[in-house]
Design an enzyme around this catalytic site. Structure first.
Site, PDB file in Angstrom:
ATOM      1  CD  GLN A  71      -3.093  -0.622  -0.280  1.00 21.97           C
ATOM      2  OE1 GLN A  71      -2.960   0.568  -0.618  1.00 21.97           O
ATOM      3  NE2 GLN A  71      -3.638  -1.556  -0.809  1.00 21.97           N
ATOM      4  CB  SER A  72       4.247   1.756  -1.120  1.00 17.11           C
ATOM      5  OG  SER A  72       5.150   3.082  -1.457  1.00 17.11           O
ATOM      6  CG  ASN A  73       0.608   6.446   0.893  1.00 20.24           C
ATOM      7  OD1 ASN A  73      -0.782   6.517   0.515  1.00 20.24           O
ATOM      8  ND2 ASN A  73       0.959   6.629   2.051  1.00 20.24           N
TER       9      ASN A  73
END
Ligand SMILES: *Cc1c(COP(=O)(O)O)cnc(C)c1O
Length: 328
Positions: free
Chosen positions: A72-74
């Site tokens: 879920q890396s922004n």
């Protein structure tokens, strides 16, 4: 400092909101700088850093951006969005044993934006992510492509200039608003946000307390890492600043269950601030950091701040895969 080449990708300056109800409860003034509104696909703090990292990639004539992060890396999502805008491809090295069968949040956005993926285990990520990205770069080179590797969180010397510039933006807004922020609070995940603010605060002799709440690892880990990033930025900018590692103010104790893992009290706090002040914080970074600030103030341990500026660094997409954990 000599400022490196810059692209304009973010909607700047970002607004500063007053968190009226939380401020009343705590007896201090808490303001929120809305860096969650730097854009839509290109939202959050990573855009400011990429404005300074990407000109280097373009100058080197690359056709692909490689980076890494959690599923879920922004940051990875911001890199993919920037790649598309610049006509480049994005190849993401993501930490997961098995990608979720139903894409959600940032991972869904990355799919929509056309990223390609390499999935690696948590252990490989912790110990070998840079080598793995380098291997991917070589594999692409063997196919005649030229890739540029952006480190985790775009936290390197160039990336630091994003929040270096942001502190100048903040001091301009202080004049317009007639407020002086004595304290600036940010979450710390890879350190570049903190590092940039730190350098500009010193350079300007602004005398602000820059407090970082780490969302993984330890305070000692980040003092070391951020000192390295600051040195790299100073070298690039030709700046001379005397600083010691001990000056890097990291408030430990709010990692909770671990990186990207949420405790019920953190999610309850996110719901509380949404309802009292109408601002939604993310579960991985800003929710934990503001939760930490709230408890430090309540316990009387965070006494420096009269006017505290909390930087909302983004992360909204990461909230969506947590929908069940809220228990609504
Ligand atoms: C990456 C990230 C951070 C942490 O910033 P660093 O510069 O990596 O320390 C904070 N908030 C959000 C939403 C992020 O995506």
């Amino acid at each position: 400092m000599k400022i490196p080449a810059r692209l304009h990708l973010a909607n700047l300056p970002t607004r500063i909101d007053n968190m009226q109800n939380l401020s009343t409860e705590l007896g201090v003034h808490i303001y929120v700088k809305r860096d969650d509104e730097t854009g839509s696909e290109l939202a959050g703090n990573k855009v400011r850093k990429l404005e300074f990292v990407l000109p280097d990639a373009l100058a080197q004539g690359c056709d692909t951006l490689i980076t890494c992060g959690g599923i879920q890396s922004n940051h990875a999502r911001a890199v993919t969005a920037a790649a598309v805008r610049l006509g480049l491809s994005a190849m993401l090295v993501l930490k997961t044993d098995s990608p979720p069968p139903c894409p959600d949040g940032n991972y869904l956005m990355n799919k929509l934006l056309g990223a390609t993926f390499r999935f690696i285990s948590e252990q490989d990520y912790a110990g070998h992510r840079d080598e793995i990205m380098e291997d991917v770069r070589k594999e692409l080179a063997a196919k005649g492509r030229k890739a540029y590797v952006i480190p985790e969180g775009a936290s390197n010397g160039l990336g630091c200039f994003g929040y270096y510039q942001c502190l100048y933006e903040i001091t301009g807004q202080e004049k317009e608003m007639g407020v002086t922020f004595d304290t600036i609070v940010v979450p710390v995940g890879s350190g570049g946000t903190y590092g940039g603010l730190y350098i500009a605060n010193k350079e300007l002799n602004a005398g602000k307390r820059i407090a970082g709440f780490n969302v993984c690892n330890t305070a000692e880990f980040f003092r070391e890492r951020i000192a390295g990033e600051i040195h790299e930025a100073l070298q690039l900018g030709g700046g001379q600043l005397a600083f010691t590692k001990e000056d890097i103010d990291i408030v430990d104790g709010y990692v909770g269950s671990g990186y990207a893992l949420s405790r019920k009290e953190e999610l309850d706090f996110i719901a509380k601030t949404a309802r009292t002040d109408g601002i939604i914080f993310d579960p991985v970074y800003t929710g934990k950091a503001l939760y930490g600030l709230y408890h430090e103030i309540k316990k009387g341990r965070f006494v420096t701040g009269k006017n505290i500026l909390f930087i909302h660094t983004g992360g909204f997409p990461g909230l969506l895969p947590k929908r069940e954990a809220f228990g609504f």
